[in-house]
Design a protein around this motif. Sequence first.
Motif, PDB file in Angstrom:
ATOM      1  N   ASP A 190       1.476   9.089  -0.003  1.00  0.00           N
ATOM      2  CA  ASP A 190       1.134  10.252   0.829  1.00  0.00           C
ATOM      3  C   ASP A 190       0.471   9.855   2.148  1.00  0.00           C
ATOM      4  O   ASP A 190       0.328  10.686   3.047  1.00  0.00           O
ATOM      5  N   LEU A 191       0.069   8.605   2.279  1.00  0.00           N
ATOM      6  CA  LEU A 191      -0.526   8.177   3.554  1.00  0.00           C
ATOM      7  C   LEU A 191       0.573   7.906   4.592  1.00  0.00           C
ATOM      8  O   LEU A 191       1.649   7.431   4.251  1.00  0.00           O
ATOM      9  N   ASP A 192       0.263   8.224   5.821  1.00  0.00           N
ATOM     10  CA  ASP A 192       1.188   7.950   6.936  1.00  0.00           C
ATOM     11  C   ASP A 192       0.786   6.599   7.534  1.00  0.00           C
ATOM     12  O   ASP A 192      -0.173   6.503   8.301  1.00  0.00           O
ATOM     13  N   ILE A 193       1.494   5.565   7.136  1.00  0.00           N
ATOM     14  CA  ILE A 193       1.068   4.191   7.431  1.00  0.00           C
ATOM     15  C   ILE A 193       1.917   3.562   8.536  1.00  0.00           C
ATOM     16  O   ILE A 193       3.130   3.720   8.554  1.00  0.00           O
ATOM     17  N   ARG A 194       1.273   2.869   9.448  1.00  0.00           N
ATOM     18  CA  ARG A 194       1.963   2.138  10.510  1.00  0.00           C
ATOM     19  C   ARG A 194       1.389   0.726  10.620  1.00  0.00           C
ATOM     20  O   ARG A 194       0.239   0.493  10.245  1.00  0.00           O
ATOM     21  N   VAL A 205       0.836  -1.205   0.000  1.00  0.00           N
ATOM     22  CA  VAL A 205       0.000   0.000   0.000  1.00  0.00           C
ATOM     23  C   VAL A 205       0.872   1.256   0.000  1.00  0.00           C
ATOM     24  O   VAL A 205       0.575   2.249  -0.682  1.00  0.00           O
ATOM     25  N   ILE A 206       1.959   1.211   0.759  1.00  0.00           N
ATOM     26  CA  ILE A 206       2.842   2.378   0.841  1.00  0.00           C
ATOM     27  C   ILE A 206       3.353   2.772  -0.543  1.00  0.00           C
ATOM     28  O   ILE A 206       3.438   3.954  -0.878  1.00  0.00           O
ATOM     29  N   LYS A 207       3.646   1.760  -1.343  1.00  0.00           N
ATOM     30  CA  LYS A 207       4.130   2.054  -2.708  1.00  0.00           C
ATOM     31  C   LYS A 207       3.070   2.775  -3.533  1.00  0.00           C
ATOM     32  O   LYS A 207       3.379   3.691  -4.295  1.00  0.00           O
ATOM     33  N   GLU A 208       1.833   2.338  -3.377  1.00  0.00           N
ATOM     34  CA  GLU A 208       0.755   2.910  -4.196  1.00  0.00           C
ATOM     35  C   GLU A 208       0.241   4.234  -3.652  1.00  0.00           C
ATOM     36  O   GLU A 208      -0.231   5.084  -4.411  1.00  0.00           O
ATOM     37  N   LEU A 209       0.254   4.368  -2.341  1.00  0.00           N
ATOM     38  CA  LEU A 209      -0.304   5.579  -1.722  1.00  0.00           C
ATOM     39  C   LEU A 209       0.742   6.206  -0.801  1.00  0.00           C
ATOM     40  O   LEU A 209       0.599   6.225   0.417  1.00  0.00           O
TER      41      LEU A 209
END
Lengths: 323, 323, 323, 323
Positions: free
Chosen positions: D243-247, D237-241
Amino acid sequence: MKSIGVFTSGGDAPGMNACIRSVVRTGLSLGLDVYGIKYGYNGMIDGDIYKMKSYSVSNIVQRGGTILKSARSKEFMTKEGRAKAYEQLTKRGIEGLVAIGGDGTFTGANIFHEEFGIPIVGAPGTIDNDLYGSDYTIGFDTAVNTALDAIDKIRDTANSHDRVFFIEVMGRHSGYIAIQSGIGGGAELVVVPETSITMEDVINTLKEGRDKQKTSSIVVVAEGGDQGDAHQIASHVIKELPDLDIRVSTLGHIQRGGSPTSYDRILSSRLGMAAVEGLINGEKNVMVGVINDKITYTSFKLAISKAKPINQELMRLVEILSI
Amino acid sequence: MKSIGVFTSGGDAPGMNACIRSVVRTGLSLGLDVYGIKYGYNGMIDGDIYKMKSYSVSNIVQRGGTILKSARSKEFMTKEGRAKAYEQLTKRGIEGLVAIGGDGTFTGANIFHEEFGIPIVGAPGTIDNDLYGSDYTIGFDTAVNTALDAIDKIRDTANSHDRVFFIEVMGRHSGYIAIQSGIGGGAELVVVPETSITMEDVINTLKEGRDKQKTSSIVVVAEGGDQGDAHQIASHVIKELPDLDIRVSTLGHIQRGGSPTSYDRILSSRLGMAAVEGLINGEKNVMVGVINDKITYTSFKLAISKAKPINQELMRLVEILSI
Amino acid sequence: MKSIGVFTSGGDAPGMNACIRSVVRTGLSLGLDVYGIKYGYNGMIDGDIYKMKSYSVSNIVQRGGTILKSARSKEFMTKEGRAKAYEQLTKRGIEGLVAIGGDGTFTGANIFHEEFGIPIVGAPGTIDNDLYGSDYTIGFDTAVNTALDAIDKIRDTANSHDRVFFIEVMGRHSGYIAIQSGIGGGAELVVVPETSITMEDVINTLKEGRDKQKTSSIVVVAEGGDQGDAHQIASHVIKELPDLDIRVSTLGHIQRGGSPTSYDRILSSRLGMAAVEGLINGEKNVMVGVINDKITYTSFKLAISKAKPINQELMRLVEILSI
Amino acid sequence: MKSIGVFTSGGDAPGMNACIRSVVRTGLSLGLDVYGIKYGYNGMIDGDIYKMKSYSVSNIVQRGGTILKSARSKEFMTKEGRAKAYEQLTKRGIEGLVAIGGDGTFTGANIFHEEFGIPIVGAPGTIDNDLYGSDYTIGFDTAVNTALDAIDKIRDTANSHDRVFFIEVMGRHSGYIAIQSGIGGGAELVVVPETSITMEDVINTLKEGRDKQKTSSIVVVAEGGDQGDAHQIASHVIKELPDLDIRVSTLGHIQRGGSPTSYDRILSSRLGMAAVEGLINGEKNVMVGVINDKITYTSFKLAISKAKPINQELMRLVEILSI
């Protein structure tokens, strides 16, 4: 000193088991024999005493209550009772005692020491936090958090119904639980023995709140106040402010139980270690405490008799935060 | 149907917010306008009504209480009151209602529907679990777990002091909370309205326990029993068994609050969704429930009037487990 | 001073809301206007600022997280960013700031103050308890209790299966959470950055335990130690002691959330009040703290740079209690 | 039948102690001797077996883990191992067994019964709720509530920082914990083995949320899904989005421990009673369960092999509630 005994006495408090565990393991690590005395002074008189091992205190640090049980002893108030108790100790070679309890426990310990000379170090175990010589006592932090959890729950209802709740917490001679759970619980008012708050003050505060459209309020009442218990105060207020929807809740015995908080487990462990080290180092008629994060020893007499004042800054906080 | 309203009424129960959230989001996902009506029937009469968005119910699934507030309404018991309420709804184009509450709420809803024909689906929100037509009601599981947590704490003290505790839990006409928290809490005895247990039975059970050297006992009492409240029962027992160290604890309002359990959040969410889908599908004077894990609709009349029996297997469990 | 702003920045910590509430109500009670600045320095730059009332902070004392939101700001690290932020403040007449956060927050505050002269008082909000100038920081007590609760749960499994668990808790540069939750959780060993414990020590302790027939063990590891994280340490141990049944659990983000404990609510409330009173009394580039139960002010520089040593008595406790 | 044995095997689950207690007391109340077998099949082979009394199970109803300990046994997978085990039982006159555990336990029990004819009734003890023949299994409700409590805490942080959290819960072949904790925790998305959700679905849902200005999101992931674990999904998901702050947070072993909920204590007690009553009544190669609130017996073969479908209504709920 080759052999010590440990017991709990008076009202139980969360953290007593953590303290017992620390006494036992500190004693063993110093090469002592450690005896557990059950049911406080009663078990001492009856010889309800057993040798404890490291595993005797496994898996108890997180348990409320006390594995050594507790009791109040009438017999120990007599000279004969104390003589029997002393005999039970000497028979087993017990040369020093760690007494975990409150003012009743230490009053007994003080007499026992004076009569028979046996060294005793007390560890302050009482949810009321009413002993001089330690910033906090074993079980207080847990009791406050239990009270707070209850207040949080009651506020859900108070908010949903626009109600005023009078919540009575423990503390016969001391408002510590009330003050701390009141601040933490967002109470509009805290009624404690230490202040000269009057019925009029209570009524005026609630009247002001009502006039400011405050829809719900929490009043925390310590059980031992001059204004009576929560029911009595509430019934006065109902007469004066009949338009308020008032309810009373007495939290009661839940405040004595439950798994101890981190604070209580660490405090209990520190006090247990320091009690044994104190005995070894010649302390003999004192209560161990933690003041400003440092271990201290205070004579039983002082610990029992001297009042521990409430931080005035906390009283001011209640007022400011309830606006 | 293009527009619906939702309100909570009667005693609050943990999970009501999760139910409101589900009603709002199900309604919006079906293209409906959803109005929140505050303070139950009172707010309906007063027009305390606002349009809700998806974010109006963000971050509330875990909160006790009800964001729509609750109240009992005397005015709604009059025909004039109900007429005003109906006018407020029609003015806003509200064509259907979801009523979250207990028997009082549904009694009012039933009359309202009969007089004005507006479709209403009720969702059972009461910690007492005393409504026919749903295996469990919103808030019951949380209340039982809160009672259980309190019993666990009190048992720490009961064990430490070899005491007998009478613990009073909520449930005016229903022993559900008492039975379940009694089994879970390892009670020796449970006194509930549904059984014909006598004072003699209570005394005999405790006497047997004493004779078997049981050192501590818990008796859970539902507030609404024929034998009186926990204090009354305890004072009878004290007379007959003066050697027992007996204490009483009334759990009170904490049972109404707190963050809902998983079970209550899911039940509330299911009931909220099914209430809205029911309205859309033509249900109109019914309470939605879950029976054997399936959504069902029961007429308000039946839901209010018919008794929900306690599983006899549970009564048997209490007896066997307390040996 | 007539107008102040308050914001939270950096990692969130339970108690931040209690602190915001205290800042707002203390400010209002002193006749100040109080502005809430959202998303830390980012919101300051963007003007995401609103006037707060007493009711803006109703019913938040018990909530984790921060209603003002938090963020890390790259733009504030530039002079242009800070100039924009200052403009937003002066535009609204904001003459002083309360900054709730950790070392990053105070580093920024320090520069901001030096460049623009605006008085800032910081309140230490970080679960790591790694700031000099306060015995404890906002959120630490809650984080420890959360970690402890997790350790208690894991011990149920460790005991049932005779396993060794490596449990990693937060604390990048500081072993406070590890030490306290380790003592409270009855850990056999605690691996923290502050000690020179080696892999050999870990292996030897577990070997000794095994040889003494200890059936299960808990090792608490602070995330920031020299020996690597819990997984790395565990994989070393597995190689040396292949007969042990070893598991690893990293507690992670749960330690940052949850309803604050009593201790954190009171500490946060005291710090919030003292921050505002400090501003009024001319404090300007300092962090407020509580040392030995007394309010103190420490320069940002010192607070950030000076190390806070761990009480050596606690290290000794771990050793003694794990025998 | 005059004598029975009880043991726990496989992964421990909260409620196992309540079940043991119920087996023991039901057995005693029926006049049977009850033997506790420690460490599952291993202890059966080694003769680690002792006679249990009523007080052997005092004060354990509220404890996580299992006082009889648990283990996986390689030796029991051999014919010789099983022969030894049988000998140990016959030596003591044990004529029937209650096996508390999961599919591994019942697979062994099934073979054991077929070879030696000893009647065995299983009680489903596993937090995963992946056994056919009971609506819920011992420990599931507690595990879900533990997961939910963790999700509530993490949401505090997610909200404060506008983050997306991927939270991994237990459930190797079953999404029950994920689904229920996801609904209760207000998750935007639940990724479970039972659905054909793709990586694209995950990305699209989060993209939509972002476009609707949803500031924070929770995605609950069951450990055993086709899309990989939470870390793997998150890194896609991080690769695709970006701009999201993912944990990511993996809850891990805390889900196995802790004091059982009311539901689990009652379920465990019912199953324990019904297991013993089943043995007495001639049941012999079956798992006892509760379906639609009624006790049922299902052959081990069916219990292990047949899939238990997830209520589709719950899947629909997740979707609707996350709008």
